[in-house]
Design a protein around this motif. Structure first.
Motif, PDB file in Angstrom:
ATOM      1  N   ILE A  13      29.282  14.779 -34.802  1.00 29.73           N
ATOM      2  CA  ILE A  13      29.465  16.153 -34.344  1.00 29.73           C
ATOM      3  C   ILE A  13      30.381  16.914 -35.305  1.00 29.73           C
ATOM      4  N   GLY A  14      31.279  16.205 -35.982  1.00 29.38           N
ATOM      5  CA  GLY A  14      32.109  16.826 -37.008  1.00 29.38           C
ATOM      6  C   GLY A  14      33.481  17.286 -36.563  1.00 29.38           C
ATOM      7  N   TYR A  15      34.166  16.467 -35.778  1.00 28.09           N
ATOM      8  CA  TYR A  15      35.535  16.815 -35.399  1.00 28.09           C
ATOM      9  C   TYR A  15      36.388  15.564 -35.331  1.00 28.09           C
ATOM     10  N   TRP A  16      37.687  15.793 -35.365  1.00 24.84           N
ATOM     11  CA  TRP A  16      38.631  14.714 -35.102  1.00 24.84           C
ATOM     12  C   TRP A  16      39.766  15.275 -34.274  1.00 24.84           C
ATOM     13  N   LEU A  17      40.479  14.372 -33.614  1.00 23.58           N
ATOM     14  CA  LEU A  17      41.594  14.759 -32.758  1.00 23.58           C
ATOM     15  C   LEU A  17      42.523  13.573 -32.605  1.00 23.58           C
ATOM     16  N   MET A  18      43.663  13.850 -32.013  1.00 22.06           N
ATOM     17  CA  MET A  18      44.660  12.810 -31.792  1.00 22.06           C
ATOM     18  C   MET A  18      44.786  12.557 -30.293  1.00 22.06           C
ATOM     19  N   VAL A  19      44.931  11.282 -29.932  1.00 18.46           N
ATOM     20  CA  VAL A  19      45.129  10.904 -28.532  1.00 18.46           C
ATOM     21  C   VAL A  19      46.300   9.928 -28.443  1.00 18.46           C
ATOM     22  N   PRO A  20      46.945   9.870 -27.277  1.00 18.00           N
ATOM     23  CA  PRO A  20      48.024   8.886 -27.133  1.00 18.00           C
ATOM     24  C   PRO A  20      47.523   7.489 -27.485  1.00 18.00           C
ATOM     25  N   ALA A  21      48.356   6.729 -28.180  1.00 19.71           N
ATOM     26  CA  ALA A  21      47.961   5.406 -28.675  1.00 19.71           C
ATOM     27  C   ALA A  21      47.493   4.482 -27.563  1.00 19.71           C
ATOM     28  N   GLU A  22      48.060   4.632 -26.373  1.00 16.16           N
ATOM     29  CA  GLU A  22      47.677   3.735 -25.281  1.00 16.16           C
ATOM     30  C   GLU A  22      46.384   4.154 -24.579  1.00 16.16           C
ATOM     31  N   ALA A  23      45.774   5.261 -25.005  1.00 13.36           N
ATOM     32  CA  ALA A  23      44.538   5.720 -24.371  1.00 13.36           C
ATOM     33  C   ALA A  23      43.383   4.775 -24.691  1.00 13.36           C
ATOM     34  N   GLU A  24      42.602   4.471 -23.669  1.00 15.44           N
ATOM     35  CA  GLU A  24      41.366   3.718 -23.864  1.00 15.44           C
ATOM     36  C   GLU A  24      40.272   4.728 -24.183  1.00 15.44           C
ATOM     37  N   ILE A  25      39.498   4.442 -25.217  1.00 12.51           N
ATOM     38  CA  ILE A  25      38.429   5.352 -25.625  1.00 12.51           C
ATOM     39  C   ILE A  25      37.113   4.814 -25.075  1.00 12.51           C
ATOM     40  N   VAL A  26      36.433   5.648 -24.290  1.00 13.73           N
ATOM     41  CA  VAL A  26      35.167   5.263 -23.678  1.00 13.73           C
ATOM     42  C   VAL A  26      34.112   6.268 -24.140  1.00 13.73           C
ATOM     43  N   THR A  27      33.083   5.780 -24.819  1.00 12.80           N
ATOM     44  CA  THR A  27      32.052   6.684 -25.332  1.00 12.80           C
ATOM     45  C   THR A  27      30.673   6.236 -24.867  1.00 12.80           C
ATOM     46  N   PRO A  28      30.231   6.711 -23.687  1.00  6.91           N
ATOM     47  CA  PRO A  28      28.893   6.352 -23.234  1.00  6.91           C
ATOM     48  C   PRO A  28      27.836   6.822 -24.241  1.00  6.91           C
ATOM     49  N   ASP A  29      28.011   7.998 -24.810  1.00  3.85           N
ATOM     50  CA  ASP A  29      27.124   8.515 -25.850  1.00  3.85           C
ATOM     51  C   ASP A  29      27.953   9.489 -26.693  1.00  3.85           C
TER      52      ASP A  29
END
Length: 151
Positions: A13-29
């Protein structure tokens, strides 16, 4: 408030961002949505950021943000609430955006802030869910201000 952050990038999609280090990243799609879920506190996630993006198929001349505001005002009216203080205009990654405060109505429908904007040919909706009604404006702002587009 978390002090360590990590980068998430979506090169499709062409973006980046910052999230808290302890965040779990869930990407269904990752072509449509990604969730960043905070660590549990008292059996609930501390936070949830959802970033959704869709192809824009808006007719020429459509003011998408005004359309969203109108739909939201109709929703609030239907549940007997005023829109005063519930709609805010802002910028996200340099794009005009709106913030809608969703009050939450039942246990399964937690309070959240929804942000809408258009970048290129994509419509973005970012939802920040506020578990236990604890709003952390610094956390929210740090997340939103970190969004950067690659093109």
């Amino acid at each position: 408030t978390p002090t360590d952050w990590k980068e998430y990038s979506n090169t499709t999609i062409g973006y980046w961002l910052m999230v808290p280090a302890e965040a779990e990243i869930v990407t269904p799609d990752p072509n449509q949505r990604v969730f960043f879920i905070g660590p549990e506190v008292n059996g609930r996630p501390q936070f949830q950021f959802a970033v959704e993006h869709y192809d824009s198929s808006l007719p020429e001349g459509t003011d998408y943000l005004q359309q969203v505001i109108g739909d939201y005002q109709s929703y609030l009216e239907s549940v007997g609430r005023s829109d005063e203080g519930e709609v805010e205009e802002l910028l996200i990654a340099g794009e005009p955006a709106i913030r809608l405060r969703h009050p939450g109505t039942v246990e399964a429908d937690q309070p959240r802030d929804d942000f809408f904007f258009v970048h290129g040919d994509k419509i973005f909706q970012i939802s920040i869910t506020l578990f236990d009604g604890v709003e952390d404006e610094n956390l929210n702002d740090q997340f939103l201000q970190s969004i950067t587009f690659m093109w």
